[in-house]
Design an enzyme around this catalytic site. Sequence first.
Site, PDB file in Angstrom:
ATOM      1  N   ASP A   1      24.346 -21.558  13.249  1.00  0.00           N
ATOM      2  CA  ASP A   1      25.156 -20.521  13.865  1.00  0.00           C
ATOM      3  C   ASP A   1      26.600 -20.786  13.454  1.00  0.00           C
ATOM      4  O   ASP A   1      26.941 -21.885  13.010  1.00  0.00           O
ATOM      5  CB  ASP A   1      24.977 -20.591  15.387  1.00  0.00           C
ATOM      6  CG  ASP A   1      25.905 -19.667  16.127  1.00  0.00           C
ATOM      7  OD1 ASP A   1      25.938 -18.469  15.808  1.00  0.00           O
ATOM      8  OD2 ASP A   1      26.623 -20.151  17.032  1.00  0.00           O
TER       9      ASP A   1
ATOM     10  N   ASP B   1      30.056 -19.199  15.201  1.00  0.00           N
ATOM     11  CA  ASP B   1      31.005 -19.323  16.304  1.00  0.00           C
ATOM     12  C   ASP B   1      30.478 -20.296  17.356  1.00  0.00           C
ATOM     13  O   ASP B   1      29.389 -20.113  17.900  1.00  0.00           O
ATOM     14  CB  ASP B   1      31.239 -17.960  16.962  1.00  0.00           C
ATOM     15  CG  ASP B   1      31.835 -16.953  16.000  1.00  0.00           C
ATOM     16  OD1 ASP B   1      32.989 -17.133  15.602  1.00  0.00           O
ATOM     17  OD2 ASP B   1      31.128 -15.989  15.643  1.00  0.00           O
TER      18      ASP B   1
ATOM     19  N   ASP C   1      24.409 -23.030  19.479  1.00  0.00           N
ATOM     20  CA  ASP C   1      25.044 -23.410  20.743  1.00  0.00           C
ATOM     21  C   ASP C   1      24.594 -22.580  21.937  1.00  0.00           C
ATOM     22  O   ASP C   1      25.058 -22.827  23.053  1.00  0.00           O
ATOM     23  CB  ASP C   1      26.561 -23.298  20.612  1.00  0.00           C
ATOM     24  CG  ASP C   1      27.023 -21.849  20.450  1.00  0.00           C
ATOM     25  OD1 ASP C   1      26.377 -21.101  19.686  1.00  0.00           O
ATOM     26  OD2 ASP C   1      28.029 -21.466  21.077  1.00  0.00           O
TER      27      ASP C   1
END
Length: 230
Positions: free
Chosen positions: A10, A12, A172
């Site tokens: 991922d 961001d 995240d």
Amino acid sequence: MSLPRTVVFDLDGTLVDTAPDLIAALNFVLDREGLPPVPLRAARNMIGAGARKLIERGLELEGRATSTDDVDRLTRDFIEYYAGHIAVESRPFEGLEAALDVLEAQGCRFAVCTNKLEWLSKRLLDELGLSGRFAAICGADTFGVSKPDPVILQQTVARAGGDIGATIMVGDAGPDVGVARRAGVPVIGVEFGYTDVPIAQLKPDRVIGHMRELPGAVDGLSGRFVGLTT
């Protein structure tokens, strides 16, 4: 020889701490609507589902009911502003490049699978000097689907020249764990990202609190690939 592992990240909140610049862009459009700014600390966990959702969440905080056309307009304004200020304060998380060096030396290839637009993702990674580390950088508009739809991960891996059977996802938040589970891929969760649900509660296969722990976590999951050959 075993298949090279593909480690898919991922963006961001996983590779790069983009919150300061994303929230600055959000506050730019809120200010133009006569609304107060959203504090960075309060807004970090609003990130992760794309620009439009971030704007909707920002408006919800102020109790503002907005039409679809208004959200469309604000999203365009947001993207225009953000594209011009994409790496003012955004920085890779500490230890990232050292971790990539270790994994690359072990034969891993890397890709990015994000719900950010592809061209914005590439611009950000270009600005940070990281684009060359990734065999593929794919966003929500690349294949017409977003995480947690498994197609975006499967196609990202294919574009990177990898094999979904020798892939590990790193993220995240819920969409990252969800896309990995749906694609049948093990997943590492990072504790320093953007999520309103603690990553450990989402039950990834491994949890790390710093990028220095990433090579060990990848190595610990690589036993799942035993028996795969080129």
